[in-house]
Write a protein that holds these residues in place. Sequence first.
Motif, PDB file in Angstrom:
ATOM      1  N   ALA A 115      -1.504  -1.637   0.394  1.00  0.00           N
ATOM      2  CA  ALA A 115      -2.716  -1.139  -0.268  1.00  0.00           C
ATOM      3  C   ALA A 115      -2.647  -1.410  -1.757  1.00  0.00           C
ATOM      4  O   ALA A 115      -1.565  -1.493  -2.347  1.00  0.00           O
ATOM      5  N   THR A 116      -3.835  -1.532  -2.354  1.00  0.00           N
ATOM      6  CA  THR A 116      -3.981  -1.622  -3.803  1.00  0.00           C
ATOM      7  C   THR A 116      -4.856  -0.462  -4.232  1.00  0.00           C
ATOM      8  O   THR A 116      -5.981  -0.316  -3.752  1.00  0.00           O
ATOM      9  N   VAL A 124      -2.215  -0.195  -8.847  1.00  0.00           N
ATOM     10  CA  VAL A 124      -0.882   0.051  -8.313  1.00  0.00           C
ATOM     11  C   VAL A 124      -0.872  -0.518  -6.900  1.00  0.00           C
ATOM     12  O   VAL A 124      -1.753  -0.202  -6.095  1.00  0.00           O
ATOM     13  N   ARG A 125       0.107  -1.376  -6.604  1.00  0.00           N
ATOM     14  CA  ARG A 125       0.251  -1.944  -5.259  1.00  0.00           C
ATOM     15  C   ARG A 125       1.383  -1.216  -4.531  1.00  0.00           C
ATOM     16  O   ARG A 125       2.440  -0.971  -5.111  1.00  0.00           O
ATOM     17  N   ILE A 126       1.123  -0.873  -3.273  1.00  0.00           N
ATOM     18  CA  ILE A 126       2.152  -0.212  -2.472  1.00  0.00           C
ATOM     19  C   ILE A 126       2.310  -0.907  -1.129  1.00  0.00           C
ATOM     20  O   ILE A 126       1.396  -1.583  -0.643  1.00  0.00           O
ATOM     21  N   ARG A 127       3.476  -0.735  -0.547  1.00  0.00           N
ATOM     22  CA  ARG A 127       3.770  -1.166   0.827  1.00  0.00           C
ATOM     23  C   ARG A 127       4.385   0.032   1.523  1.00  0.00           C
ATOM     24  O   ARG A 127       5.104   0.814   0.912  1.00  0.00           O
ATOM     25  N   GLY A 128       4.099   0.135   2.789  1.00  0.00           N
ATOM     26  CA  GLY A 128       4.642   1.254   3.534  1.00  0.00           C
ATOM     27  C   GLY A 128       4.978   0.868   4.956  1.00  0.00           C
ATOM     28  O   GLY A 128       4.626  -0.219   5.429  1.00  0.00           O
ATOM     29  N   THR A 129       5.664   1.774   5.618  1.00  0.00           N
ATOM     30  CA  THR A 129       6.017   1.605   7.020  1.00  0.00           C
ATOM     31  C   THR A 129       5.595   2.859   7.759  1.00  0.00           C
ATOM     32  O   THR A 129       5.984   3.971   7.375  1.00  0.00           O
ATOM     33  N   THR A 142       6.290   1.338  -4.313  1.00  0.00           N
ATOM     34  CA  THR A 142       5.438   0.464  -5.126  1.00  0.00           C
ATOM     35  C   THR A 142       5.999  -0.948  -5.101  1.00  0.00           C
ATOM     36  O   THR A 142       7.214  -1.158  -4.977  1.00  0.00           O
ATOM     37  N   THR A 143       5.092  -1.918  -5.225  1.00  0.00           N
ATOM     38  CA  THR A 143       5.515  -3.320  -5.295  1.00  0.00           C
ATOM     39  C   THR A 143       5.026  -3.990  -6.568  1.00  0.00           C
ATOM     40  O   THR A 143       5.273  -5.170  -6.770  1.00  0.00           O
TER      41      THR A 143
END
Length: 177
Positions: A115-116, A124-129, A142-143
């Motif tokens: 998501a952005t 803010v860019r994030i990645r999740g599991t 955050t990425t």
Amino acid sequence: MGEHGATDHTPALGRMRRFAFVTIRHSGASQGVTVRSQQEGELMVQRVRARWAAGLAVAAVTGAVVVPTVDGASSKTVDSTAKVKGLPSFSGTVSGKPYGSGKVRGRIDLPNLSATLTYSGGTVRIRGTVSDASPVKGTWRTTGGTGRYRNVKGSGSFSGSLSGTSATLRFRGRIKP
């Protein structure tokens, strides 16, 4: 050669050779020093240079400790809620701590989430599991970011509910800046 036949181009030394009174400003206060001879003037310049060098060394050491604290400001609590529609590709709103209200766009491809989040100061860019789908649970990190958030670092967990093609997710964790 200078105006008095001197080859030394040091401004402080040149001023001391020309004037019998030198004003040294330190922390806003003025202090007068009377120079009686060229030798005393040169000795004073050496002392000033030594103090300046010592001050610079202290500033460099202190800066090495202080700058990361300023640049890497202390972490803040994340407690935000995202309301999205259109799964697996979604868009919606995000609100809460620490950045206030904004917009969110992203995608969920189980088990992955990306998501952005867009705020007035940047993104803010994030990645999740996703670790569980009912109720939804997972972790995020955050990425990267842009603008005010270009050096953003953070991580945490999320939980929420899915209903058809919409979801409400609550993100918690720590982030800086």
